[in-house]
Design an enzyme around this catalytic site. Sequence first.
Site, PDB file in Angstrom:
ATOM      1  N   GLU A  20       1.513  -6.620  11.495  1.00 59.38           N
ATOM      2  CA  GLU A  20       1.039  -6.353  10.132  1.00 59.38           C
ATOM      3  C   GLU A  20       2.084  -5.653   9.268  1.00 59.38           C
ATOM      4  OE1 GLU A  20      -2.494  -4.086  11.235  1.00 59.38           O
ATOM      5  OE2 GLU A  20      -1.633  -2.335  10.276  1.00 59.38           O
TER       6      GLU A  20
ATOM      7  N   HIS B 172     -14.812  -5.239  11.062  1.00 59.56           N
ATOM      8  CA  HIS B 172     -14.372  -3.920  11.513  1.00 59.56           C
ATOM      9  C   HIS B 172     -15.550  -3.007  11.767  1.00 59.56           C
ATOM     10  CE1 HIS B 172      -9.963  -3.616  10.153  1.00 59.56           C
ATOM     11  NE2 HIS B 172     -10.254  -4.854  10.450  1.00 59.56           N
TER      12      HIS B 172
ATOM     13  N   ASN C 204       0.816  -1.218   0.000  1.00 58.29           N
ATOM     14  CA  ASN C 204       0.000   0.000   0.000  1.00 58.29           C
ATOM     15  C   ASN C 204       0.854   1.274   0.000  1.00 58.29           C
ATOM     16  OD1 ASN C 204      -2.394   1.371   0.002  1.00 58.29           O
ATOM     17  ND2 ASN C 204      -2.966   0.883   2.112  1.00 58.29           N
TER      18      ASN C 204
ATOM     19  N   HIS D  35      -2.860   0.875  16.622  1.00 57.10           N
ATOM     20  CA  HIS D  35      -2.165   1.340  15.415  1.00 57.10           C
ATOM     21  C   HIS D  35      -0.862   2.067  15.726  1.00 57.10           C
ATOM     22  CE1 HIS D  35      -2.183   2.346  11.035  1.00 57.10           C
ATOM     23  NE2 HIS D  35      -2.857   1.221  11.004  1.00 57.10           N
TER      24      HIS D  35
ATOM     25  N   ASP E  78      -7.590  -1.873  17.837  1.00 58.11           N
ATOM     26  CA  ASP E  78      -6.307  -1.592  17.178  1.00 58.11           C
ATOM     27  C   ASP E  78      -5.787  -0.227  17.636  1.00 58.11           C
ATOM     28  OD1 ASP E  78      -4.145  -1.388  15.481  1.00 58.11           O
ATOM     29  OD2 ASP E  78      -5.260  -1.822  13.637  1.00 58.11           O
TER      30      ASP E  78
ATOM     31  N   GLU F 212      -8.121 -11.563  10.198  1.00 61.48           N
ATOM     32  CA  GLU F 212      -8.766 -10.271   9.940  1.00 61.48           C
ATOM     33  C   GLU F 212      -9.437 -10.319   8.568  1.00 61.48           C
ATOM     34  OE1 GLU F 212      -6.097  -6.941   9.495  1.00 61.48           O
ATOM     35  OE2 GLU F 212      -7.637  -5.511  10.084  1.00 61.48           O
TER      36      GLU F 212
ATOM     37  N   ARG G 154     -13.902  -5.926  15.745  1.00 60.39           N
ATOM     38  CA  ARG G 154     -12.967  -4.892  16.166  1.00 60.39           C
ATOM     39  C   ARG G 154     -13.729  -3.586  16.309  1.00 60.39           C
ATOM     40  NH1 ARG G 154      -8.083  -2.310  12.503  1.00 60.39           N
ATOM     41  NH2 ARG G 154      -9.729  -0.818  12.004  1.00 60.39           N
TER      42      ARG G 154
ATOM     43  N   TYR H 130      -7.536   6.664  13.992  1.00 55.16           N
ATOM     44  CA  TYR H 130      -7.388   5.551  13.058  1.00 55.16           C
ATOM     45  C   TYR H 130      -8.664   4.689  13.039  1.00 55.16           C
ATOM     46  CZ  TYR H 130      -6.559   0.905  11.482  1.00 55.16           C
ATOM     47  OH  TYR H 130      -6.717  -0.288  10.834  1.00 55.16           O
TER      48      TYR H 130
ATOM     49  N   GLU I  18      -4.189  -4.500  19.632  1.00 53.29           N
ATOM     50  CA  GLU I  18      -3.298  -4.642  18.458  1.00 53.29           C
ATOM     51  C   GLU I  18      -2.302  -3.489  18.371  1.00 53.29           C
ATOM     52  OE1 GLU I  18      -5.537  -5.355  14.933  1.00 53.29           O
ATOM     53  OE2 GLU I  18      -4.070  -4.418  13.619  1.00 53.29           O
TER      54      GLU I  18
ATOM     55  N   ARG J  57       0.633 -11.248  13.624  1.00 50.38           N
ATOM     56  CA  ARG J  57      -0.269 -10.753  12.574  1.00 50.38           C
ATOM     57  C   ARG J  57       0.391 -10.628  11.203  1.00 50.38           C
ATOM     58  NH1 ARG J  57      -4.538  -8.528  12.395  1.00 50.38           N
ATOM     59  NH2 ARG J  57      -3.928  -6.529  11.515  1.00 50.38           N
TER      60      ARG J  57
ATOM     61  N   HIS K   8      -3.013 -10.266   9.218  1.00 52.15           N
ATOM     62  CA  HIS K   8      -3.518  -9.017   8.655  1.00 52.15           C
ATOM     63  C   HIS K   8      -4.436  -9.334   7.472  1.00 52.15           C
ATOM     64  CE1 HIS K   8      -2.325  -4.868   6.809  1.00 52.15           C
ATOM     65  NE2 HIS K   8      -3.341  -4.733   7.624  1.00 52.15           N
TER      66      HIS K   8
ATOM     67  N   TRP L  63       1.832   7.043  12.476  1.00 51.95           N
ATOM     68  CA  TRP L  63       0.456   6.925  12.027  1.00 51.95           C
ATOM     69  C   TRP L  63       0.024   5.459  12.172  1.00 51.95           C
ATOM     70  CZ3 TRP L  63      -2.284   4.144   8.344  1.00 51.95           C
ATOM     71  CH2 TRP L  63      -3.656   4.499   8.251  1.00 51.95           C
TER      72      TRP L  63
ATOM     73  N   ASP M  61      -6.146  -3.657   1.627  1.00 51.07           N
ATOM     74  CA  ASP M  61      -4.972  -3.574   0.743  1.00 51.07           C
ATOM     75  C   ASP M  61      -4.342  -4.943   0.495  1.00 51.07           C
ATOM     76  OD1 ASP M  61      -4.656  -2.676   3.514  1.00 51.07           O
ATOM     77  OD2 ASP M  61      -2.516  -2.610   3.142  1.00 51.07           O
TER      78      ASP M  61
HETATM   79  O1  EZ4 Z   1      -3.735   0.536   8.460  1.00 45.70           O
HETATM   80  O2  EZ4 Z   1      -3.602  -2.071   6.039  1.00 45.70           O
HETATM   81  O3  EZ4 Z   1      -5.482  -3.827  11.141  1.00 45.70           O
HETATM   82  N1  EZ4 Z   1      -5.460  -3.242  10.087  1.00 45.70           N
HETATM   83  C1  EZ4 Z   1      -4.793  -2.123   9.841  1.00 45.70           C
HETATM   84  C2  EZ4 Z   1      -4.891  -1.573   8.427  1.00 45.70           C
HETATM   85  C3  EZ4 Z   1      -3.655  -0.779   8.001  1.00 45.70           C
HETATM   86  C4  EZ4 Z   1      -3.597  -0.750   6.492  1.00 45.70           C
HETATM   87  C5  EZ4 Z   1      -2.346  -0.017   5.994  1.00 45.70           C
HETATM   88  O4  EZ4 Z   1      -2.191  -0.214   4.618  1.00 45.70           O
HETATM   89  O5  EZ4 Z   1      -4.170  -1.573  10.717  1.00 45.70           O
HETATM   90  O6  EZ4 Z   1      -6.049  -0.797   8.324  1.00 45.70           O
HETATM   91 CO    CO Z   2      -3.865  -2.925  12.369  1.00 45.53          CO
END
Ligand code: EZ4
Ligand code: CO
Length: 402
Positions: A262, A123, A38, A212, A210, A339, A148, A160, A236, A283, A312, A402, A316
């Site tokens: 991931e 999600h 991605n 993130h 998550d 996931e 999630r 996020y 996560e 993951r 993961h 991020w 993407d």
């Molecule tokens: O942000 O795959 O758990 N899933 C994630 C995703 C990631 C994207 C980044 O390309 O954290 O949403």
């Molecule tokens: Co994630």
Amino acid sequence: MATITDAKIIVTSPGRNFVTLKITTSDDVTGLGDATLNGRELAVASYLRDHVVPLLIGRDPARIEDTWQYLYKGAYWRRGPVTMTAIAAVDTALWDIKGKVAGLPVYDLLGGKAREGAMVYGHASGGDVAELLDDIARFKELGYRAIRAQAAVPGSPGSYGVRHGQVYEPANAALPEEQIWSTEAYLDFAPTYLTAVRERFGFDFHLLHDVHHRLTPTEAGRLGRRLEDLRLFWMEDPTPAELQESFRQIRQATTTPIAVGEVFNSIWDCERLITERLIDYIRASVAHTGGITHLRRIFNLAELYQVRTGSHGATDLSPVSMAAAVHLDVTVPNFGIQEYMGHSPLTHEVFQPSYELRDGALYPSEAPGLGVELDEEAAARFPYEPKYLPVGRRADGSVHDW
Ligand code: EZ4
Ligand code: CO
């Protein structure tokens, strides 16, 4: 002996960008591998086209392990997401071919099913708590057993995981969107909405969250401890994972299970996390971690240390690597969860997978190989569009994970 006669890279953007490798053999058998990274798609396309395809022509497609070693050790420069995504695409396509040649689904080549289907998590998200609760109700009605939960943090537009429209897609702009992030606001707010979810729906489903990569180990330990009574399935990516040692501190602070991986691309990214039992779920994915061959090695290592899998499966990852994940998931003894965000109808105009979602689990079909078709004419209707993931900044303007 059959040989590889052609390997072509298909770049297409049915709703989002995907890179796919299609290998053809002298017996006219074809195999598909996902090469999507991605926001850096064309780097992998070039790596394959300019540096890998010339090495594939004339090789025996049956020698999957040898090809893997040849591409990994032969590059001299080891690991990294671009290299490992390219190797993954070749590996996945060769498993697809081996299955088609044998007339067997890939899960049978991997030793056969240990379970019929792979439990997935969906999600749920919301712009506020009420929206999140409605979304959770929707997933429960659809039969999901694991969900999630992510909600927008008030005053923090960079939260996020909040879906706008049908599918969540963070790679949303021709140049990276800059999103403001406040750790303090998130840490105050996240426990309140996760508590609201348990208060409204109880404990008869798995709840995931998550982070993130946005907290320090100290902050993550504090959050995990605060969430213990909510009995999360996992927390996560609590902290960026370059420093594997940092997970020991989170571990010591809380019994909330930890999932990570991931963004990993090799077994060396998680060797310590696994062998020192610093995490509960790994993951890593087929697409970004060297394909079925290498991910299976990671899962097998994890099994020895009672670490379970939780690959993961964001949008993407194309239906090709999603199919590969499901084939692997149903065979490994230490499977945890998969996931599954699902793909848009536009994506399905190009990729037709044969796995099925029923009762909150994905079931592989009995089709030989991976069981995914790619319609090249449809793919040609959706040209590549540059799209970047966002960048996070704190209120003082400095860059944040991020
Ligand atoms: O942000 O795959 O758990 N899933 C994630 C995703 C990631 C994207 C980044 O390309 O954290 O949403
Ligand atoms: Co994630």
